[in-house]
Structures are given as structure tokens and as C-alpha cells.
Design an enzyme around this catalytic site. Structure first.
Site, PDB file in Angstrom:
ATOM      1  N   ASP A  15       0.818  -1.225   0.000  1.00  0.00           N
ATOM      2  CA  ASP A  15       0.000   0.000   0.000  1.00  0.00           C
ATOM      3  C   ASP A  15       0.854   1.278   0.000  1.00  0.00           C
ATOM      4  OD1 ASP A  15      -2.033  -1.915   0.511  1.00  0.00           O
ATOM      5  OD2 ASP A  15      -1.947  -1.555   2.673  1.00  0.00           O
ATOM      6  N   GLU A 222     -11.445  -0.007  -3.117  1.00  0.00           N
ATOM      7  CA  GLU A 222     -10.578   0.551  -2.060  1.00  0.00           C
ATOM      8  C   GLU A 222      -9.378   1.215  -2.725  1.00  0.00           C
ATOM      9  OE1 GLU A 222      -9.389  -2.815   0.361  1.00  0.00           O
ATOM     10  OE2 GLU A 222      -8.218  -3.691  -1.256  1.00  0.00           O
TER      11      GLU A 222
HETATM   12  O1  FUB Z   1      -3.132  -3.465   3.719  1.00  0.00           O
HETATM   13  C1  FUB Z   1      -4.436  -3.739   4.160  1.00  0.00           C
HETATM   14  C2  FUB Z   1      -5.427  -3.439   3.097  1.00  0.00           C
HETATM   15  O2  FUB Z   1      -5.164  -4.244   1.951  1.00  0.00           O
HETATM   16  C3  FUB Z   1      -5.395  -2.040   2.561  1.00  0.00           C
HETATM   17  O3  FUB Z   1      -5.908  -1.069   3.421  1.00  0.00           O
HETATM   18  C4  FUB Z   1      -6.145  -2.258   1.304  1.00  0.00           C
HETATM   19  O4  FUB Z   1      -6.117  -1.211   0.398  1.00  0.00           O
HETATM   20  C5  FUB Z   1      -5.496  -3.523   0.779  1.00  0.00           C
HETATM   21  O5  FUB Z   1      -4.317  -3.254   0.072  1.00  0.00           O
END
Ligand code: FUB
Length: 323
Positions: A15, A222
Site C-alpha cells: 500500500d 478501495e
Molecule cells: O493493507 C491492508 C489493506 O489491503 C489495505 O488497506 C487495502 O487497500 C489492501 O491493500
């Protein structure tokens, strides 16, 4: 630089939020760990406990690990799971925004402050008022205003809210209803709270209609990111269960945005997540995959690859498996 480069080999990291501060690249990633928690749709296996910051003078240069800059045990309101963070600078102070479950297992967004981009960061006593869900990205526009983009489905809990209010039973809309949108809000002058009610970030299709919840190949899931190119606002995001990084373009920070296409096709691993930054006249996509951990979806590794636009400003698709 055309071939993707792995950036960190002493830790698993994911991320990445990359920014240029004081002429250097700083990267704010998640720090993946082997938690032993079985994989599930809630993302319980992503049980991260601290953040490290990395910096580099050049895109091909050495990567410096600035160590543990914020630990879950130092956050007064902490429950569990430090997920994707971002950092912004205002008046010489650096603000790290992070999602974390509180003691009732609800994701909130917290802020921690430092005098230096590499931290360490000191957390506020409480999360941002009215904050919910995950994956904050903070974008500074040319007039100095800062906007936070956030939200994430499934484990990110966005389906538990409508119009910024928690609903009784979290659920996604039916396939033929409008997709759940990411959220955007201008930050307060002191950078510590929302300066306004978060608004829905609407992504339109080629006919000007909002993307539908059943359009899993294109709808927001997301990993919000915002950048500006030739005066246009590029909102990019992950499609989650179809594993793509896509983007949509608008004329202002709130949108609406019109869907444009795929930035990165699926990589090895369930999640895909990124940031886009201009450095020394070139554009770069920072992202992650699970190749170094042999496909363990909760142990990810940061990468960077050059990203190009065509003459119309369209991003040229990068092949996630071929890099
Ligand atoms: O790293 C945890 C979660 O996985 C992140 O917040 C999301 O975007 C995904 O990459």
C-alpha cells in the site's frame, strides 16, 4: 526506468503512498507481518502493528529505512490493524493519516504529527471526528487546500455506511443499483479533522451514468489515490475482487469523474494498491505484489515502475504479471 523494481527486501511492505518532500521521494507503506490469522474476506490476516517510512534520493538509488515511526501500542484509542496510510505536509509539519480499528472493532482514521517527513510521528488522543472505513489518501491542490479521499469495501467496512451514517446491517447495494462511492472531504485548516461533511465521489460510465454495484470490473472497491495531470484530476483506485487498478478523470477535486481504463492489470496476490507521483519530470506507479513471498497474499512487497500517458492524457496500461 522501464522494468519494475522491488524496493524493500528486509520487511514485507504494501500500500505505498509516495510523495516528494524536500526534493526526495518518501514512501509511507503498510508493514505486513506473519500474524498466523487465517485468510478471510474481512482481512483479519492483515494484522499490522507499526509503520516504517522509506526514502530515496533517486528512483534507481538506495532506499533508506527510517525505522518504526508509529506503533499501535502508542495509539491511545487503538484496537487492531494498521492499514494503508498517507502523509501530507503543511507549514513545515507532517501529518500521517492512518486507518485503525478502535476498541469496538470499527475502523476509524487517525492522525499523527511530526516535524520531519521521516517521523517519528506522535498520534492524537482520538481518531478524526466522524471518520470511518479505510485507505485515506490526502491530496494537496495547487491553491494549498488538502482533500482526503477514503473508503474500502468488505473488510474496509464501507458497506456499513450510507450518507456518512452507520446502518443497522451492513450490505452492498444490489447489482443494478449505484455502486457505493469512495468519499472525499476537504480537511480543516489545522489538518486534524474533516473541514466539511464527506461527499460521495461519483464515477460515471461513458454514457454519463454512475457505475453500478454489479460492475465489478470498474466500480470502486478501495485504495483511493488522487493526482493532477495537465490540469485534470485523476482519481485512481482498486476494483478489489477483480484485482485491477483503474482510474477516472474529472475537472475538480470532488468530481464527478468519468471512468477511463485500467492502469495495472492483476498482480500476484489478492490485493492491489498504489500511488502515482511525478519526480524529476517522469511519472511513477508505486504498488505491491506477492511474488517475493511466493504468493502469500498477506506478505506483500513494494515495487515502482515508470508510468506513461498518451497524447490525449490516457494512462498506458501496465501488465501486472509481466513486469
Ligand atoms: O493493507 C491492508 C489493506 O489491503 C489495505 O488497506 C487495502 O487497500 C489492501 O491493500
Amino acid at each position: 526506468m522501464k522494468k519494475a523494481r522491488y524496493l524493500v527486501d528486509n520487511l514485507y511492505t504494501a500500500d505505498p503512498a509516495a510523495h516528494v518532500f524536500n526534493g526526495k521521494i518518501y514512501i509511507y507503506p503498510s508493514h505486513d507481518v506473519e500474524s498466523g490469522i487465517p485468510e478471510n474476506d474481512n482481512g483479519d490476516h492483515f494484522d499490522m502493528r507499526d509503520y516504517h517510512v522509506f526514502s530515496m534520493d533517486d528512483i534507481d538509488g538506495e532506499v533508506t529505512d527510517h525505522g518504526n515511526v508509529l506503533d499501535v501500542k502508542d495509539i491511545p484509542w487503538a484496537g487492531r490493524q494498521l492499514w494503508d496510510s498517507d502523509c501530507a505536509c503543511k507549514n513545515g509539519k507532517y501529518y500521517l493519516y492512518f486507518p485503525l480499528k478502535d476498541q469496538t472493532d470499527i475502523f476509524r482514521i487517525g492522525v499523527a504529527i511530526s516535524d520531519k517527513p521521516e517521523g517519528p510521528f506522535v498520534p492524537q488522543e482520538a481518531p478524526m471526528k466522524g471518520s470511518y472505513s479505510i485507505d485515506p489518501c490526502v491530496f494537496e491542490d495547487e491553491d494549498g487546500s488538502h482533500y482526503m479521499y477514503f473508503g474500502g469495501l468488505w473488510g474496509g467496512q464501507l458497506q456499513r455506511y450510507r450518507d456518512n451514517k452507520a446502518i443497522e446491517c451492513g450490505h452492498e447495494p444490489a447489482d443494478d443499483e449505484k455502486a457505493l462511492p469512495a468519499r472525499v472531504a476537504k480537511l480543516s485548516d489545522d489538518m486534524l479533522e474533516f473541514g466539511e461533511e464527506p461527499k460521495a465521489l461519483v464515477i460515471l460510465d461513458e454514457n454519463g451514468e454512475p457505475l453500478k454495484a454489479g460492475d465489478h470490473d470498474r466500480r470502486f472497491f478501495e485504495a483511493s489515490w488522487m493526482h493532477k495531470y495537465k490540469g485534470k484530476y485523476y482519481f485512481s483506485y482498486s476494483t478489489g475482487n477483480t484485482h485491477k487498478l483503474c482510474y477516472a478523470v474529472g475537472d475538480n477535486p470532488y468530481g464527478p469523474f468519468t471512468y477511463q481504463g485500467v492502469i495495472l492489470t492483476p498482480v500476484v496476490g489478492w490485493t492491489t494498491h498504489h500511488s502515482i507521483v511525478e519526480f524529476k519530470g517522469k511519472w511513477y506507479l508505486f504498488h505491491h505484489d506477492c511474488v517475493p513471498s511466493n504468493g502469500k497474499t498477506w506478505l506483500r512487497s513494494l515495487k515502482v515502475v515508470e508510468m506513461e500517458y498518451d497524447a490525449e492524457g490516457k494512462i498506458i496500461t501496465i501488465e501486472g504479471m509481466a513486469e
